[in-house]
Design an enzyme around this catalytic site. Structure first.
Site, mmCIF file in Angstrom:
data_model
loop_
_atom_site.group_PDB
_atom_site.id
_atom_site.type_symbol
_atom_site.label_atom_id
_atom_site.label_comp_id
_atom_site.label_asym_id
_atom_site.label_seq_id
_atom_site.Cartn_x
_atom_site.Cartn_y
_atom_site.Cartn_z
ATOM 1 N NE ARG A 38 -9.709 12.600 4.294
ATOM 2 C CZ ARG A 38 -9.730 11.310 4.002
ATOM 3 N NH1 ARG A 38 -10.837 10.740 3.571
ATOM 4 N NH2 ARG A 38 -8.652 10.578 4.125
ATOM 5 C CG HIS A 89 -13.273 3.370 3.181
ATOM 6 N ND1 HIS A 89 -13.928 4.420 3.792
ATOM 7 C CD2 HIS A 89 -11.973 3.487 3.549
ATOM 8 C CE1 HIS A 89 -13.064 5.155 4.471
ATOM 9 N NE2 HIS A 89 -11.873 4.603 4.344
ATOM 10 N NE ARG A 136 -6.323 1.288 0.225
ATOM 11 C CZ ARG A 136 -6.417 2.261 1.113
ATOM 12 N NH1 ARG A 136 -5.399 2.584 1.871
ATOM 13 N NH2 ARG A 136 -7.545 2.902 1.249
ATOM 14 C CG ASN A 182 -1.824 1.140 1.336
ATOM 15 O OD1 ASN A 182 -1.801 2.033 0.471
ATOM 16 N ND2 ASN A 182 -2.651 1.171 2.367
ATOM 17 C CD GLU A 200 -9.167 -1.344 3.864
ATOM 18 O OE1 GLU A 200 -9.389 -0.516 2.989
ATOM 19 O OE2 GLU A 200 -8.821 -1.032 5.017
#
Ligand code: AMP
Length: 396
Positions: A237, A177, A88, A9, A382
């Protein structure tokens, strides 16, 4: 040991990795290279319960992958079992609706989508290029965060702006996601096989947070948009707000549009409201000591998560399951409880003892007896999903 998969990743300044074996069931080694591109970067290996850190000479992504290769040379059993590399990739645009074996066409496709993820996709490409160079002959697979949401109907994915902007520039909701949602959907179906034919809500609540409605195994709506800024309030965020605010912030602070967006991406959310931290655990500790801004930040987070869950639920025929996942979803009994309180009108109720006593790191059912919807905690994974996709594609 057989069929080990290296999962990579790659971010702009970090590279997380793991090597999974036995159909992804065993994590042999994992680690992270951070501060890439700046002085003092290093790579950490966690192997057999021990952590070791190696400084990186030039702090490049290549340097980090070279160190993984070096490490493998001194662990020959793992090295010889390596059969594939899974990457990823944040943004697959409309080009990728599933994971793919990487070839030049795929590299070009990832490059084309880089305009929507200018920090991430170029970093992924760097990781892919370096992995091809250092592990020649080992097949590589790209797994996209956006792919699972390619099943959305146009009325969900289009923004109500001039169609020309979609036609000419592909401006639309993509959602993120997706790898986590696909994993959760599969895990739930292992426990409740009929869930594949039902309506499922998933709240992936971590430092980045989003929700997804899954109708008969397919994503039918999600809260993130063309970028991961839309939707829920997150660690730093803001999530969704009136776009007109951007021009007010620009004028008031005398800054550019990009700087205003940076405020919404990096200085808002839990951090912006609490003026303390983006980290849920830190805020819960502060709340327990009476910090009112921490309490407000957490309660705003919960209210918005519930609002978006209710919103995406409009694409389902029934809300049969609600699953909490991600660092916050799996661990914060306080936020799960407040979120479900907001969902009472939908007759979603959790049992407060099952909620507070839910075992860490395991799946559990926290449904109250009188609830219409089954409520679950399912830890996401993941890396495992990426490893499984890689195994499937290299065996084809
Ligand atoms: P993720 O991005 O999925 O790794 O999730 C990170 C978030 O999970 C951070 O805000 C953490 O504070 C939060 N988190 C992890 N463990 C706990 C915990 N025991 N209680 C509350 N929040 C937690």
């Amino acid at each position: 040991m057989k069929d080990s998969i290296l999962v990579i990743n790659c971010g702009s300044s970090s590279l997380k990795f793991a090597i999974l074996a036995n159909a992804g069931q065993t994590t042999l080694v994992e680690g992270i290279a951070d501060r890439l591109g700046s002085a003092g970067s290093s790579i950490t290996f966690k192997y057999e319960g021990q952590k070791s850190e190696i400084p990186l000479t030039d702090g490049s992504h290549k340097n980090a992958v070279s160190q993984i290769k070096e490490w493998l040379k001194s662990h020959t059993e793992i090295e010889s079992s390596l059969v594939g590399i899974g990457h990823r990739v944040i943004h697959g645009g409309e080009t990728f609706s599933e994971s793919v074996l990487i070839d030049q066409n795929v590299i070009d496709g990832i490059e084309k989508c880089a305009k929507f993820a200018p920090l991430h996709n170029p970093a992924h490409l760097k990781g892919i290029e370096v992995a091809f160079e250092l592990f020649p002959g080992i097949p590589q697979v790209a797994v996209f965060d956006t792919a699972f949401h390619q099943t959305l109907e146009p009325e969900q994915y289009l923004y109500p702006i001039p169609m020309k902007l979609y036609r000419e520039h592909h401006f639309r909701k993509y959602g993120f996601h997706g790898t986590s949602y696909r994993y959760i959907s599969q895990q739930l179906a292992k426990t409740v096989p009929s869930s594949d034919e039902q309506g499922v809500l998933v709240a992936h609540l971590g430092n980045g947070a989003s929700v997804c409605a899954i109708n008969k195994g397919k994503s039918s709506d999600t809260s993130m948009g063309i970028t991961p800024l839309e939707g829920l309030m997150m660690g730093t965020r803001s999530g969704s707000l009136d776009p007109g605010l951007i021009s007010f912030i620009r004028q008031a602070e005398g800054i550019s549009a990009q700087e205003a967006l940076d405020i919404l991406n990096k200085e808002s959310g839990l951090l912006g409201i609490s003026e303390l931290s983006n980290d849920c655990r830190t805020l819960e500790e502060a709340m327990e000591k009476g910090d009112e801004k921490a309490l407000l930040a957490l309660n705003m987070f919960a209210a918005r998560a519930a609002k978006h869950l209710a919103s995406v639920a409009t694409t389902l025929e029934s809300i049969d399951h609600l699953v909490f996942t991600g660092g916050i979803g799996e661990n914060s009994s306080y936020l799960r409880q407040v979120i479900c309180q907001h969902l009472k009108a939908l007759n979603i109720n959790i049992d407060s003892t099952l909620n507070t006593e839910a075992p860490r790191g395991e799946s559990s059912n926290i449904t109250a007896v009188h609830s219409n919807t089954n409520v679950w905690i399912i830890p996401t994974n993941e890396e495992l999903m990426i490893a499984l996709d890689t195994i499937n594609l290299i065996q084809d």
